[in-house]
Motif scaffolding. Structure first.
Motif, PDB file in Angstrom:
ATOM      1  N   LEU A  69       0.804  -1.226   0.000  1.00  0.00           N
ATOM      2  CA  LEU A  69       0.000   0.000   0.000  1.00  0.00           C
ATOM      3  C   LEU A  69       0.834   1.272   0.000  1.00  0.00           C
ATOM      4  CD1 LEU A  69      -2.900  -0.893   2.493  1.00  0.00           C
ATOM      5  CD2 LEU A  69      -2.876  -1.131   0.002  1.00  0.00           C
ATOM      6  N   LEU A  70       2.156   1.135  -0.074  1.00  0.00           N
ATOM      7  CA  LEU A  70       3.019   2.306  -0.168  1.00  0.00           C
ATOM      8  C   LEU A  70       2.962   2.894  -1.572  1.00  0.00           C
ATOM      9  CD1 LEU A  70       6.164   0.836   1.619  1.00  0.00           C
ATOM     10  CD2 LEU A  70       4.649   2.598   2.560  1.00  0.00           C
ATOM     11  N   THR A  71       3.348   4.161  -1.685  1.00  0.00           N
ATOM     12  CA  THR A  71       3.597   4.735  -3.003  1.00  0.00           C
ATOM     13  C   THR A  71       5.066   5.135  -3.074  1.00  0.00           C
ATOM     14  OG1 THR A  71       3.132   7.057  -2.445  1.00  0.00           O
ATOM     15  CG2 THR A  71       1.256   5.656  -3.097  1.00  0.00           C
ATOM     16  N   ARG A  72       5.546   5.232  -4.284  1.00  0.00           N
ATOM     17  CA  ARG A  72       6.905   5.694  -4.517  1.00  0.00           C
ATOM     18  C   ARG A  72       6.837   6.820  -5.532  1.00  0.00           C
ATOM     19  NH1 ARG A  72      11.157   1.119  -4.022  1.00  0.00           N
ATOM     20  NH2 ARG A  72      10.229   1.325  -1.943  1.00  0.00           N
ATOM     21  N   LEU A  73       7.724   7.786  -5.393  1.00  0.00           N
ATOM     22  CA  LEU A  73       7.760   8.940  -6.279  1.00  0.00           C
ATOM     23  C   LEU A  73       8.935   8.826  -7.235  1.00  0.00           C
ATOM     24  CD1 LEU A  73       7.127  11.733  -3.611  1.00  0.00           C
ATOM     25  CD2 LEU A  73       5.436  10.539  -5.000  1.00  0.00           C
ATOM     26  N   MET A  74       8.762   9.334  -8.431  1.00  0.00           N
ATOM     27  CA  MET A  74       9.858   9.440  -9.377  1.00  0.00           C
ATOM     28  C   MET A  74       9.913  10.882  -9.861  1.00  0.00           C
ATOM     29  SD  MET A  74      10.576   7.516 -13.050  1.00  0.00           S
ATOM     30  CE  MET A  74       9.394   8.540 -13.972  1.00  0.00           C
ATOM     31  N   GLY A  75      10.980  11.586  -9.503  1.00  0.00           N
ATOM     32  CA  GLY A  75      11.159  12.950  -9.951  1.00  0.00           C
ATOM     33  C   GLY A  75      11.965  12.987 -11.236  1.00  0.00           C
ATOM     34  N   VAL A  76      11.495  13.764 -12.199  1.00  0.00           N
ATOM     35  CA  VAL A  76      12.202  13.932 -13.472  1.00  0.00           C
ATOM     36  C   VAL A  76      12.830  15.316 -13.454  1.00  0.00           C
ATOM     37  CG1 VAL A  76      12.048  13.758 -15.970  1.00  0.00           C
ATOM     38  CG2 VAL A  76      10.434  12.462 -14.544  1.00  0.00           C
ATOM     39  N   PHE A  77      14.167  15.358 -13.478  1.00  0.00           N
ATOM     40  CA  PHE A  77      14.927  16.585 -13.252  1.00  0.00           C
ATOM     41  C   PHE A  77      15.690  16.992 -14.507  1.00  0.00           C
ATOM     42  CE2 PHE A  77      14.498  14.491  -9.206  1.00  0.00           C
ATOM     43  CZ  PHE A  77      14.477  15.473  -8.226  1.00  0.00           C
ATOM     44  N   GLU A  78      15.621  18.266 -14.857  1.00  0.00           N
ATOM     45  CA  GLU A  78      16.540  18.831 -15.842  1.00  0.00           C
ATOM     46  C   GLU A  78      17.374  19.949 -15.221  1.00  0.00           C
ATOM     47  OE1 GLU A  78      14.323  20.457 -19.087  1.00  0.00           O
ATOM     48  OE2 GLU A  78      13.435  22.073 -17.877  1.00  0.00           O
ATOM     49  N   ILE A 120      10.414   2.386 -15.166  1.00  0.00           N
ATOM     50  CA  ILE A 120      11.341   2.432 -16.303  1.00  0.00           C
ATOM     51  C   ILE A 120      10.620   2.937 -17.537  1.00  0.00           C
ATOM     52  CG2 ILE A 120      12.855   1.070 -17.799  1.00  0.00           C
ATOM     53  CD1 ILE A 120      13.163  -0.907 -15.484  1.00  0.00           C
ATOM     54  N   PHE A 121       9.391   2.470 -17.735  1.00  0.00           N
ATOM     55  CA  PHE A 121       8.621   2.863 -18.912  1.00  0.00           C
ATOM     56  C   PHE A 121       8.172   4.314 -18.808  1.00  0.00           C
ATOM     57  CE2 PHE A 121       7.414  -1.752 -18.206  1.00  0.00           C
ATOM     58  CZ  PHE A 121       8.484  -2.220 -18.950  1.00  0.00           C
ATOM     59  N   TYR A 122       7.791   4.759 -17.608  1.00  0.00           N
ATOM     60  CA  TYR A 122       7.442   6.172 -17.443  1.00  0.00           C
ATOM     61  C   TYR A 122       8.641   7.059 -17.767  1.00  0.00           C
ATOM     62  CZ  TYR A 122       3.411   4.356 -14.811  1.00  0.00           C
ATOM     63  OH  TYR A 122       2.279   3.693 -14.421  1.00  0.00           O
ATOM     64  N   ALA A 123       9.821   6.678 -17.273  1.00  0.00           N
ATOM     65  CA  ALA A 123      11.024   7.481 -17.513  1.00  0.00           C
ATOM     66  C   ALA A 123      11.389   7.523 -18.987  1.00  0.00           C
ATOM     67  CB  ALA A 123      12.191   6.919 -16.695  1.00  0.00           C
ATOM     68  N   SER A 124      11.154   6.424 -19.692  1.00  0.00           N
ATOM     69  CA  SER A 124      11.550   6.364 -21.108  1.00  0.00           C
ATOM     70  C   SER A 124      10.773   7.361 -21.953  1.00  0.00           C
ATOM     71  CB  SER A 124      11.344   4.945 -21.654  1.00  0.00           C
ATOM     72  OG  SER A 124       9.966   4.625 -21.760  1.00  0.00           O
ATOM     73  N   GLY A 125       9.571   7.735 -21.497  1.00  0.00           N
ATOM     74  CA  GLY A 125       8.798   8.728 -22.237  1.00  0.00           C
ATOM     75  C   GLY A 125       9.437  10.098 -22.252  1.00  0.00           C
ATOM     76  N   PHE A 126      10.394  10.328 -21.357  1.00  0.00           N
ATOM     77  CA  PHE A 126      11.120  11.595 -21.303  1.00  0.00           C
ATOM     78  C   PHE A 126      12.549  11.461 -21.801  1.00  0.00           C
ATOM     79  CE2 PHE A 126       7.915  11.598 -17.948  1.00  0.00           C
ATOM     80  CZ  PHE A 126       7.259  12.789 -18.172  1.00  0.00           C
ATOM     81  N   ASP A 127      12.932  10.281 -22.308  1.00  0.00           N
ATOM     82  CA  ASP A 127      14.316   9.993 -22.676  1.00  0.00           C
ATOM     83  C   ASP A 127      15.238  10.261 -21.486  1.00  0.00           C
ATOM     84  OD1 ASP A 127      16.362   9.121 -24.386  1.00  0.00           O
ATOM     85  OD2 ASP A 127      16.801  11.155 -25.074  1.00  0.00           O
ATOM     86  N   ALA A 128      14.755   9.939 -20.292  1.00  0.00           N
ATOM     87  CA  ALA A 128      15.491  10.259 -19.066  1.00  0.00           C
ATOM     88  C   ALA A 128      16.467   9.146 -18.703  1.00  0.00           C
ATOM     89  CB  ALA A 128      14.515  10.481 -17.916  1.00  0.00           C
ATOM     90  N   ASP A 185      15.921  11.343 -32.312  1.00  0.00           N
ATOM     91  CA  ASP A 185      14.558  10.986 -32.707  1.00  0.00           C
ATOM     92  C   ASP A 185      13.538  11.273 -31.615  1.00  0.00           C
ATOM     93  OD1 ASP A 185      15.449  10.008 -35.183  1.00  0.00           O
ATOM     94  OD2 ASP A 185      15.941   8.063 -34.297  1.00  0.00           O
ATOM     95  N   PHE A 186      13.952  11.902 -30.519  1.00  0.00           N
ATOM     96  CA  PHE A 186      13.049  12.113 -29.388  1.00  0.00           C
ATOM     97  C   PHE A 186      11.920  13.061 -29.752  1.00  0.00           C
ATOM     98  CE2 PHE A 186      11.946  14.687 -25.592  1.00  0.00           C
ATOM     99  CZ  PHE A 186      11.320  13.673 -24.874  1.00  0.00           C
ATOM    100  N   GLN A 187      10.720  12.649 -29.412  1.00  0.00           N
ATOM    101  CA  GLN A 187       9.537  13.481 -29.584  1.00  0.00           C
ATOM    102  C   GLN A 187       8.914  13.698 -28.211  1.00  0.00           C
ATOM    103  OE1 GLN A 187       8.404  14.905 -32.426  1.00  0.00           O
ATOM    104  NE2 GLN A 187      10.191  14.058 -33.504  1.00  0.00           N
ATOM    105  N   PRO A 188       8.900  14.930 -27.713  1.00  0.00           N
ATOM    106  CA  PRO A 188       8.376  15.155 -26.364  1.00  0.00           C
ATOM    107  C   PRO A 188       6.904  14.819 -26.264  1.00  0.00           C
ATOM    108  CG  PRO A 188       8.747  17.231 -27.513  1.00  0.00           C
ATOM    109  CD  PRO A 188       9.356  16.166 -28.365  1.00  0.00           C
ATOM    110  N   GLY A 189       6.510  14.348 -25.084  1.00  0.00           N
ATOM    111  CA  GLY A 189       5.126  13.990 -24.861  1.00  0.00           C
ATOM    112  C   GLY A 189       4.231  15.173 -24.557  1.00  0.00           C
TER     113      GLY A 189
END
Length: 333
Positions: free
Chosen positions: A118-127, A146-154, A223-227
């Motif tokens: 029942l825990l949550t975990r956070l993923m921060g995307v930093f530039e 991993i899949f969420y991060a790949s949408g940002f080419d992170a 080839d990155f296309q931002p979401g």
């Protein structure tokens, strides 16, 4: 499969809590046809906005001090170095013993998703994190992040991983920095103010060392296309809906997070564990401009409770901004 909510909080100018950046604008004109791409809302500028962004990218700031570009991550106009800097996605501990997190205010986008127990975990995307000497605490990977991060080419940064994530981390196209790798002590460090495993942190210098050791590029893939695409910083988005969204509760059971809308600065302030969620480094409450609630189907991998969240199957959700909410549908492109 059951359905759960993955919350993506899109924050802008989190350092000062006074400059609010751009709002995401949706791709379609009909509400029922709105979609999400790469696990986040698929959006597009109008022709005039796109032209303005291109002109800004090639131009200078109002004071003539530096060239500016529109960030793929937040939509804000930043100096070229920041805006074009390939982001890092960092797994952030969200158990109560690990709060407050350090450096989370610098994240342009924050994902929250459930993990086992029942825990949550956070993923921060930093530039924009080059002034941070402490980011974390950093926790282990789950495959869907991993899949969420790949949408940002992170570049995905974590301290450990579940067995179900390991096959994906071993793929050559997944650039990741791990605290359990042989170089981990050059990237991460532990503090004495908290008990392990809630005391592992990284920093700008540590991440740069991890990038250097692994030979990762810090430029976006060609080839990155931002979401996301964004409206102008001073433009307002009026959602074609009457649904009020002054208090937003994603529905997670243990930390029970919620957001309260402030009409004066048009930001959503986050609370959890019955109190304000703050950044340890600033002492300020975290606030966001946009909130996306993304519903996803799921099942358990095993009796230990590890979740298999479906990040590919189209589903529904909500987009929330400026005190209003609309229903959306999303699909991964």
């Amino acid at each position: 499969m059951k359905k759960l909510i993955v919350a993506a909080m899109i924050c802008t100018a989190m350092l000062s809590f006074t400059a609010y950046g751009s709002e995401a604008t949706l791709q379609k004109t009909e509400v029922s046809d709105r979609e999400m791409a790469e696990d986040i809302i698929s959006v597009t500028d109008t022709q005039e906005e796109t032209q303005a962004a291109e002109e800004a990218s090639a131009g200078e700031a109002a004071d003539g001090s530096t060239e500016m570009a529109r960030s793929f991550l937040t939509g804000q106009l930043e100096d070229n170095t920041t805006a074009m800097n390939r982001p890092v996605a960092i797994m952030l501990n969200n158990i109560v013993d690990a709060c407050p997190q350090a450096g989370i205010a610098n994240a342009g986008v924050v994902y929250e998703a459930p993990v086992e127990g029942l825990l949550t975990r956070l993923m921060g995307v930093f530039e924009d994190y080059d002034n941070l000497e402490k980011i974390g605490s950093v926790r282990s990977c789950r495959d869907y992040y991993i899949f969420y991060a790949s949408g940002f080419d992170a570049i995905y940064t974590h301290y450990g991983q579940s067995a179900y994530a390991l096959p994906f981390l071993e793929l050559p196209e997944v650039n990741n920095i791990s605290g359990l790798a042989g170089y981990g002590d050059q990237v991460f460090y532990r503090t004495t103010d908290r008990k392990s495993p809630h005391n592992a942190y990284t920093s700008f210098e540590g991440i740069q060392k991890g990038i250097e050791i692994n030979g990762y590029s810090q430029e976006y893939d060609e080839d990155f296309q931002p979401g996301y695409a964004f409206c102008g910083v001073d433009d307002e988005v009026e959602l074609p809906a009457k649904t009020e969204a002054n208090v937003v509760k994603p529905g997670y059971f243990l930390n029970e997070p919620w957001f309260e809308y402030n009409p004066e600065d048009k930001l959503y302030y986050r609370f959890q564990y019955g109190d304000k969620q703050i950044d340890e480094l600033t002492g300020e409450q975290i606030a966001y401009k946009n909130i996306i609630l993304q519903y996803s189907s799921w099942r358990k991998y095993d009796e230990n409770g590890y979740l298999n969240i479906d990040v590919d199957e189209p589903n529904v959700g909500k987009y929330i901004v400026n005190g209003k909410a609309i229903d959306i549908t999303w699909k991964k492109h």
